[in-house]
Design an enzyme around this catalytic site. Structure first.
Site, PDB file in Angstrom:
ATOM      1  N   ASN B  17       0.886  -1.084   0.031  1.00  0.00           N
ATOM      2  CA  ASN B  17      -0.030  -0.118  -0.125  1.00  0.00           C
ATOM      3  C   ASN B  17       0.989   1.292   0.083  1.00  0.00           C
ATOM      4  O   ASN B  17       0.456   2.239  -0.641  1.00  0.00           O
ATOM      5  CB  ASN B  17      -0.959   0.094   1.538  1.00  0.00           C
ATOM      6  CG  ASN B  17      -2.459  -0.625   0.933  1.00  0.00           C
ATOM      7  OD1 ASN B  17      -3.015  -0.320  -0.162  1.00  0.00           O
ATOM      8  ND2 ASN B  17      -2.625  -1.794   1.495  1.00  0.00           N
ATOM      9  N   MET B  93       2.047  -3.568  12.050  1.00  0.00           N
ATOM     10  CA  MET B  93       1.493  -4.499  13.061  1.00  0.00           C
ATOM     11  C   MET B  93       1.667  -4.193  14.517  1.00  0.00           C
ATOM     12  O   MET B  93       1.922  -5.055  15.358  1.00  0.00           O
ATOM     13  CB  MET B  93       2.003  -5.746  12.794  1.00  0.00           C
ATOM     14  CG  MET B  93       1.861  -6.295  11.144  1.00  0.00           C
ATOM     15  SD  MET B  93       0.098  -6.318  10.723  1.00  0.00           S
ATOM     16  CE  MET B  93      -0.262  -7.777  11.731  1.00  0.00           C
ATOM     17  N   HIS B 112      -8.030  -1.713   6.097  1.00  0.00           N
ATOM     18  CA  HIS B 112      -8.383  -2.946   6.279  1.00  0.00           C
ATOM     19  C   HIS B 112      -9.078  -3.892   5.445  1.00  0.00           C
ATOM     20  O   HIS B 112     -10.063  -3.463   4.584  1.00  0.00           O
ATOM     21  CB  HIS B 112      -9.659  -2.965   7.513  1.00  0.00           C
ATOM     22  CG  HIS B 112      -9.766  -4.292   8.339  1.00  0.00           C
ATOM     23  ND1 HIS B 112      -9.088  -4.892   9.121  1.00  0.00           N
ATOM     24  CD2 HIS B 112     -10.785  -5.139   8.270  1.00  0.00           C
ATOM     25  CE1 HIS B 112      -9.497  -6.010   9.463  1.00  0.00           C
ATOM     26  NE2 HIS B 112     -10.709  -6.211   8.810  1.00  0.00           N
ATOM     27  N   ASP B 148     -10.196  -1.442  14.061  1.00  0.00           N
ATOM     28  CA  ASP B 148     -10.991  -1.324  13.069  1.00  0.00           C
ATOM     29  C   ASP B 148     -12.434  -0.871  13.177  1.00  0.00           C
ATOM     30  O   ASP B 148     -13.477  -1.186  12.439  1.00  0.00           O
ATOM     31  CB  ASP B 148     -10.981  -2.778  12.481  1.00  0.00           C
ATOM     32  CG  ASP B 148      -9.610  -3.257  12.156  1.00  0.00           C
ATOM     33  OD1 ASP B 148      -8.809  -2.241  11.943  1.00  0.00           O
ATOM     34  OD2 ASP B 148      -9.504  -4.462  12.199  1.00  0.00           O
ATOM     35  N   GLU B 177      -7.494  -2.358  -2.654  1.00  0.00           N
ATOM     36  CA  GLU B 177      -6.668  -1.451  -1.699  1.00  0.00           C
ATOM     37  C   GLU B 177      -6.003  -0.225  -2.263  1.00  0.00           C
ATOM     38  O   GLU B 177      -5.786   0.687  -1.774  1.00  0.00           O
ATOM     39  CB  GLU B 177      -5.897  -2.437  -0.837  1.00  0.00           C
ATOM     40  CG  GLU B 177      -6.465  -3.208   0.442  1.00  0.00           C
ATOM     41  CD  GLU B 177      -5.572  -4.130   1.051  1.00  0.00           C
ATOM     42  OE1 GLU B 177      -4.551  -3.792   1.444  1.00  0.00           O
ATOM     43  OE2 GLU B 177      -5.951  -5.460   1.086  1.00  0.00           O
TER      44      GLU B 177
END
Lengths: 218, 218
Positions: B17, B93, B112, B148, B177
């Protein structure tokens, strides 16, 4: 080859999904016949829809029964008397019990106005709006003992637009409901649905699609 | 008119991303510049991607800090030193704390790999497969203290196909994404995002779309 599946449709209200199934049954695109429509509510317009198409329309009043299981026992008897193979919940506003579920194992379908598992339960469209979801839709699923938890057969997604009301979003979703519910029933009629765990596997008949939906649109 | 927004991107791994944001920044379709990339993990390939594009790439090792808040304090200091206006979580993470969230109110985005509120948390694609979902996708949202749960900016839906593996579904979602994350950032750069309760309102620039997605395809 499809054979014609015998459907029993349970309603409580207007029955717009019932109408879409009647229409697809009559125009030959759905290999199924509605053999009875049952409402717990005498005033449900869906009963009138059934009358107009010469479909047996029955009012079974839940208030005359001692409890949910007793009511469902009466439903099962009536459905079986009519030779129903697949039970279709179409805006049936009653919690159903294991009595009905066990009488029609993996042979009860429901439609829910959200992309499950998002927004189960009542007022799914309002839930989606309040949550600020950008995509919602609808889900046809087999019914199990949970609320909107059963194995998923078909889903359709629509955008949630800024300025949407519960009514405008519901209307956009309903267009998809009227398409995917007859499709799910047709997949059943064609014998193409099998359930593995909680996944529904569909025997392919055509190349898979990988079209996407983005909202808001680019 | 857009001005160029200064982005700080937090990663832990490959940074695909990140790459899509670099590419859109460099080709002129995204009015934003990445002013620093920070990884908690020295071996993250995303740091190498940043190097290749002459973007400051920093390793801040979480193991050197006494706790999450202390680590986030260091992140905030580094982000502020680089003049970051919008923080982009791109496969970072680490659970982030109010220290970071309060330093960048409604100025932290995450992506997400599911249509939230379905399938929050880890392994969202596998969750979707195990659930038997027919439609999944991805969500760009502002970050709040939940996992989220923050206000949703853009969502994209893709079909889940029979025979999908975690890898094949992840790859299909990742295509989306890489499209929607730069778009969400561009909406921010254009000053078109406002948050009302938990709904994000987007100032319109073009007619709304009501295209739908159905899966399996008819």
């Amino acid at each position: 080859m499809s054979r014609r599946v015998k459907l029993g449709v349970l309603i409580s209200g207007s029955g717009s999904n019932l109408q879409s199934i009647i229409d697809r049954s009559e125009d030959g695109t759905l290999a199924a016949d509605i053999v009875c429509v049952i409402s717990n509510n005498a005033g449900a317009f869906g009963l009138e829809r059934a009358h107009r198409h010469n479909i047996p329309a029955l009012h079974i009043d839940h208030r005359l029964f001692a409890g949910r299981s007793a009511y469902d026992t009466a439903l099962v008897e009536t459905l079986q008397q009519h030779g129903v193979e697949l039970v279709i919940l179409a805006g049936f506003m009653r919690i159903i019990t294991p009595v009905l579920i066990e009488a029609f194992p993996m042979a009860i379908m429901n439609i829910h106005p959200a992309i499950l598992p998002s927004f189960p339960g009542l007022h799914a469209q309002l839930q989606a709006l309040d949550h600020g979801a950008r995509i919602s839709g609808c889900t046809v699923h087999f019914v199990d003992v949970g609320t909107d938890t059963g194995p998923i057969i078909v889903q359709a997604a629509v955008p949630v637009l800024d300025g949407d009301t519960e009514e405008s979003l519901s209307a956009r979703i309903q267009v998809e409901e009227h398409r995917i519910y007859p499709r799910a029933i047709q997949l059943y009629a064609e014998g193409r649905l099998s359930v593995e765990g909680r996944r529904v596997v569909i025997t392919p008949s055509a190349p898979a699609s990988a079209v996407s939906l983005e909202n808001p649109a680019a």
